[in-house]
Motif scaffolding. Sequence first.
Motif, PDB file in Angstrom:
ATOM      1  N   ARG A  90      15.777  -0.615   9.188  1.00 53.65           N
ATOM      2  CA  ARG A  90      15.325  -1.562  10.205  1.00 53.65           C
ATOM      3  C   ARG A  90      16.205  -2.803  10.280  1.00 53.65           C
ATOM      4  N   TYR A  91      16.672  -3.283   9.146  1.00 53.68           N
ATOM      5  CA  TYR A  91      17.394  -4.545   9.110  1.00 53.68           C
ATOM      6  C   TYR A  91      18.910  -4.374   9.039  1.00 53.68           C
ATOM      7  N   SER A  92      19.404  -3.240   9.420  1.00 52.50           N
ATOM      8  CA  SER A  92      20.844  -3.018   9.471  1.00 52.50           C
ATOM      9  C   SER A  92      21.191  -2.482  10.858  1.00 52.50           C
ATOM     10  N   PRO A  93      21.402  -3.382  11.821  1.00 48.22           N
ATOM     11  CA  PRO A  93      21.550  -2.945  13.205  1.00 48.22           C
ATOM     12  C   PRO A  93      22.846  -2.200  13.494  1.00 48.22           C
ATOM     13  N   HIS A  94      23.885  -2.369  12.690  1.00 51.23           N
ATOM     14  CA  HIS A  94      25.183  -1.783  13.012  1.00 51.23           C
ATOM     15  C   HIS A  94      25.286  -0.305  12.659  1.00 51.23           C
ATOM     16  N   ASP A  95      24.778   0.079  11.504  1.00 48.48           N
ATOM     17  CA  ASP A  95      24.954   1.470  11.075  1.00 48.48           C
ATOM     18  C   ASP A  95      23.640   2.183  10.763  1.00 48.48           C
ATOM     19  N   GLY A  96      22.524   1.573  11.098  1.00 48.81           N
ATOM     20  CA  GLY A  96      21.244   2.230  10.883  1.00 48.81           C
ATOM     21  C   GLY A  96      20.862   2.369   9.417  1.00 48.81           C
ATOM     22  N   GLY A  97      21.404   1.523   8.561  1.00 47.34           N
ATOM     23  CA  GLY A  97      21.053   1.554   7.148  1.00 47.34           C
ATOM     24  C   GLY A  97      21.931   2.444   6.301  1.00 47.34           C
ATOM     25  N   ALA A  98      22.982   3.012   6.858  1.00 46.34           N
ATOM     26  CA  ALA A  98      23.823   3.948   6.113  1.00 46.34           C
ATOM     27  C   ALA A  98      24.494   3.276   4.916  1.00 46.34           C
ATOM     28  N   ALA A  99      24.973   2.050   5.088  1.00 40.64           N
ATOM     29  CA  ALA A  99      25.648   1.360   3.977  1.00 40.64           C
ATOM     30  C   ALA A  99      24.675   1.084   2.837  1.00 40.64           C
ATOM     31  N   GLU A 100      23.462   0.672   3.168  1.00 42.48           N
ATOM     32  CA  GLU A 100      22.476   0.386   2.136  1.00 42.48           C
ATOM     33  C   GLU A 100      22.074   1.653   1.389  1.00 42.48           C
ATOM     34  N   LEU A 101      21.865   2.734   2.135  1.00 46.62           N
ATOM     35  CA  LEU A 101      21.481   3.990   1.492  1.00 46.62           C
ATOM     36  C   LEU A 101      22.608   4.546   0.632  1.00 46.62           C
ATOM     37  N   THR A 102      23.844   4.358   1.065  1.00 38.60           N
ATOM     38  CA  THR A 102      24.987   4.794   0.265  1.00 38.60           C
ATOM     39  C   THR A 102      25.079   3.986  -1.018  1.00 38.60           C
ATOM     40  N   ALA A 103      24.886   2.686  -0.935  1.00 46.48           N
ATOM     41  CA  ALA A 103      24.923   1.846  -2.132  1.00 46.48           C
ATOM     42  C   ALA A 103      23.801   2.221  -3.093  1.00 46.48           C
ATOM     43  N   ALA A 129       2.616   1.601 -13.541  1.00 45.12           N
ATOM     44  CA  ALA A 129       3.939   1.008 -13.331  1.00 45.12           C
ATOM     45  C   ALA A 129       4.835   1.964 -12.553  1.00 45.12           C
ATOM     46  N   SER A 130       4.764   3.239 -12.871  1.00 43.11           N
ATOM     47  CA  SER A 130       5.567   4.232 -12.164  1.00 43.11           C
ATOM     48  C   SER A 130       5.164   4.316 -10.693  1.00 43.11           C
ATOM     49  N   ALA A 131       3.876   4.281 -10.426  1.00 38.51           N
ATOM     50  CA  ALA A 131       3.400   4.328  -9.041  1.00 38.51           C
ATOM     51  C   ALA A 131       3.880   3.112  -8.264  1.00 38.51           C
ATOM     52  N   GLN A 132       3.831   1.938  -8.892  1.00 41.55           N
ATOM     53  CA  GLN A 132       4.281   0.715  -8.217  1.00 41.55           C
ATOM     54  C   GLN A 132       5.766   0.777  -7.916  1.00 41.55           C
ATOM     55  N   CYS A 133       6.556   1.271  -8.851  1.00 34.52           N
ATOM     56  CA  CYS A 133       8.004   1.364  -8.632  1.00 34.52           C
ATOM     57  C   CYS A 133       8.324   2.360  -7.518  1.00 34.52           C
ATOM     58  N   SER A 134       7.607   3.457  -7.477  1.00 34.76           N
ATOM     59  CA  SER A 134       7.837   4.468  -6.445  1.00 34.76           C
ATOM     60  C   SER A 134       7.526   3.920  -5.056  1.00 34.76           C
ATOM     61  N   MET A 135       6.415   3.195  -4.941  1.00 38.08           N
ATOM     62  CA  MET A 135       6.065   2.632  -3.640  1.00 38.08           C
ATOM     63  C   MET A 135       7.064   1.561  -3.214  1.00 38.08           C
ATOM     64  N   GLY A 136       7.526   0.750  -4.158  1.00 36.78           N
ATOM     65  CA  GLY A 136       8.509  -0.279  -3.838  1.00 36.78           C
ATOM     66  C   GLY A 136       9.835   0.326  -3.395  1.00 36.78           C
ATOM     67  N   GLU A 137      10.247   1.384  -4.077  1.00 36.13           N
ATOM     68  CA  GLU A 137      11.509   2.039  -3.725  1.00 36.13           C
ATOM     69  C   GLU A 137      11.433   2.679  -2.340  1.00 36.13           C
ATOM     70  N   ALA A 138      10.349   3.358  -2.062  1.00 34.21           N
ATOM     71  CA  ALA A 138      10.197   3.985  -0.752  1.00 34.21           C
ATOM     72  C   ALA A 138      10.161   2.938   0.363  1.00 34.21           C
ATOM     73  N   SER A 139       9.505   1.818   0.113  1.00 43.15           N
ATOM     74  CA  SER A 139       9.446   0.747   1.106  1.00 43.15           C
ATOM     75  C   SER A 139      10.820   0.133   1.344  1.00 43.15           C
ATOM     76  N   MET A 140      11.558  -0.098   0.260  1.00 41.53           N
ATOM     77  CA  MET A 140      12.884  -0.694   0.399  1.00 41.53           C
ATOM     78  C   MET A 140      13.812   0.230   1.179  1.00 41.53           C
ATOM     79  N   LEU A 141      13.772   1.517   0.878  1.00 41.69           N
ATOM     80  CA  LEU A 141      14.663   2.451   1.577  1.00 41.69           C
ATOM     81  C   LEU A 141      14.317   2.562   3.054  1.00 41.69           C
ATOM     82  N   SER A 142      13.043   2.581   3.374  1.00 36.62           N
ATOM     83  CA  SER A 142      12.674   2.693   4.787  1.00 36.62           C
ATOM     84  C   SER A 142      12.978   1.398   5.542  1.00 36.62           C
ATOM     85  N   LEU A 143      12.801   0.255   4.909  1.00 39.92           N
ATOM     86  CA  LEU A 143      13.094  -1.013   5.581  1.00 39.92           C
ATOM     87  C   LEU A 143      14.592  -1.262   5.723  1.00 39.92           C
ATOM     88  N   SER A 144      15.414  -0.623   4.903  1.00 30.82           N
ATOM     89  CA  SER A 144      16.862  -0.843   5.011  1.00 30.82           C
ATOM     90  C   SER A 144      17.404  -0.351   6.356  1.00 30.82           C
TER      91      SER A 144
END
Length: 81
Positions: free
Chosen positions: A44-57, A27-42
């Motif tokens: 890609r899908y935030s064209p205005h600030d390069g994901g800064a708002a998502e990473l700050t949140a 379960a820990s491994a799955q959560c870690s992979m999901g978190e890393a994927s979400m942070l890296s994809l944020s």
Amino acid sequence: AALMAGSFVLVALGHTMGIQLLGVALASAQCSMGEASMLSLSTRYSPHDGGAAELTAWSSGTGFAGIFGYAWIVVFHLWGG
């Protein structure tokens, strides 16, 4: 999804502590992979600030979780006895 399903099965049906701990590790491994994927994809899908708002949140949420988790334990100890 397979890691999470496997972890549930191992924890629920494991007859020894070692097997159940293996389920927790999956379960820990799955959560870690999901978190890393979400942070890296944020970024890609935030064209205005390069994901800064998502990473700050995200970082604000993880910081608040530590404070809230500690306060939650204190409240239960004070009110629960």
